[in-house]
Write a protein that holds these residues in place. Structure first.
Motif, PDB file in Angstrom:
ATOM      1  N   VAL A 106     -19.315  14.616   4.692  1.00 45.83           N
ATOM      2  CA  VAL A 106     -20.587  15.301   4.878  1.00 45.83           C
ATOM      3  C   VAL A 106     -20.636  16.511   3.941  1.00 45.83           C
ATOM      4  O   VAL A 106     -20.242  17.604   4.313  1.00 45.83           O
ATOM      5  N   PRO A 107     -21.114  16.302   2.710  1.00 45.80           N
ATOM      6  CA  PRO A 107     -21.226  17.444   1.795  1.00 45.80           C
ATOM      7  C   PRO A 107     -22.342  18.387   2.263  1.00 45.80           C
ATOM      8  O   PRO A 107     -23.208  18.005   3.038  1.00 45.80           O
ATOM      9  N   LEU A 108     -22.304  19.609   1.777  1.00 44.29           N
ATOM     10  CA  LEU A 108     -23.319  20.584   2.161  1.00 44.29           C
ATOM     11  C   LEU A 108     -24.602  20.338   1.368  1.00 44.29           C
ATOM     12  O   LEU A 108     -24.714  20.733   0.205  1.00 44.29           O
ATOM     13  N   ASN A 109     -25.540  19.657   1.975  1.00 45.31           N
ATOM     14  CA  ASN A 109     -26.857  19.443   1.380  1.00 45.31           C
ATOM     15  C   ASN A 109     -27.881  19.288   2.511  1.00 45.31           C
ATOM     16  O   ASN A 109     -27.538  19.349   3.688  1.00 45.31           O
ATOM     17  N   TRP A 110     -29.124  19.072   2.157  1.00 43.28           N
ATOM     18  CA  TRP A 110     -30.167  19.049   3.182  1.00 43.28           C
ATOM     19  C   TRP A 110     -30.052  17.832   4.091  1.00 43.28           C
ATOM     20  O   TRP A 110     -30.433  17.897   5.268  1.00 43.28           O
ATOM     21  N   GLN A 111     -29.531  16.701   3.592  1.00 42.12           N
ATOM     22  CA  GLN A 111     -29.379  15.533   4.448  1.00 42.12           C
ATOM     23  C   GLN A 111     -28.366  15.794   5.557  1.00 42.12           C
ATOM     24  O   GLN A 111     -28.566  15.392   6.700  1.00 42.12           O
ATOM     25  N   SER A 112     -27.289  16.484   5.212  1.00 36.41           N
ATOM     26  CA  SER A 112     -26.276  16.822   6.215  1.00 36.41           C
ATOM     27  C   SER A 112     -26.838  17.804   7.234  1.00 36.41           C
ATOM     28  O   SER A 112     -26.581  17.687   8.436  1.00 36.41           O
TER      29      SER A 112
END
Length: 137
Positions: A106-112
């Protein structure tokens, strides 16, 4: 006696559920929460034609409240009704920090963010409805 052609309605009493059936149903709802967390993480980073589509977040927001409401039908205590949310959150948290082989899934982006915030908001909303007695199955 009944007259010919007369319809007699019989009241069917519901069978009392055994404790084992109740526990099994709750265990299955918690397992569903675990699986939903894993699928949510797996499908959080999907792209369709170069466009990010957060299917993990969409599935979580649609399914997690249903799991909580079903658990609330069985037992309306917050710890029991909220067990699917807790199971989901633990799985998402573990996979976000330490996925298989130490990979971060789970990278840090808006989807996460949509996955975590949407799942928590949807699950806690359903739990609030159960606790406040607004939902009776």
């Amino acid at each position: 006696m009944t007259a010919p052609g007369e319809v007699v309605a019989h009241e069917i009493a519901p069978r009392p559920e055994s404790r084992a059936v109740t526990v099994l149903a709750l265990v299955l709802l918690v397992v569903d929460g675990v699986l939903l967390g894993a699928f949510g993480v797996a499908f959080a980073q999907i792209y369709t034609g170069g466009v990010p589509v957060p299917m993990g977040a969409v599935l979580t927001v649609l399914i997690l409240p249903w799991l909580v409401l079903r658990a609330g039908e069985i037992d309306d205590r917050p710890g029991v009704a909220g067990a699917p949310v807790l199971a989901w959150f633990v799985v998402v948290g573990v996979l976000a920090v330490a996925g298989p082989g130490g990979d971060v899934l789970v990278p840090l982006n808006w989807q996460s963010g949509a996955l975590v915030l949407g799942g928590l908001a949807a699950g806690l909303w359903a739990l609030q409805r159960v606790v406040n007695g607004e939902f009776r199955g």
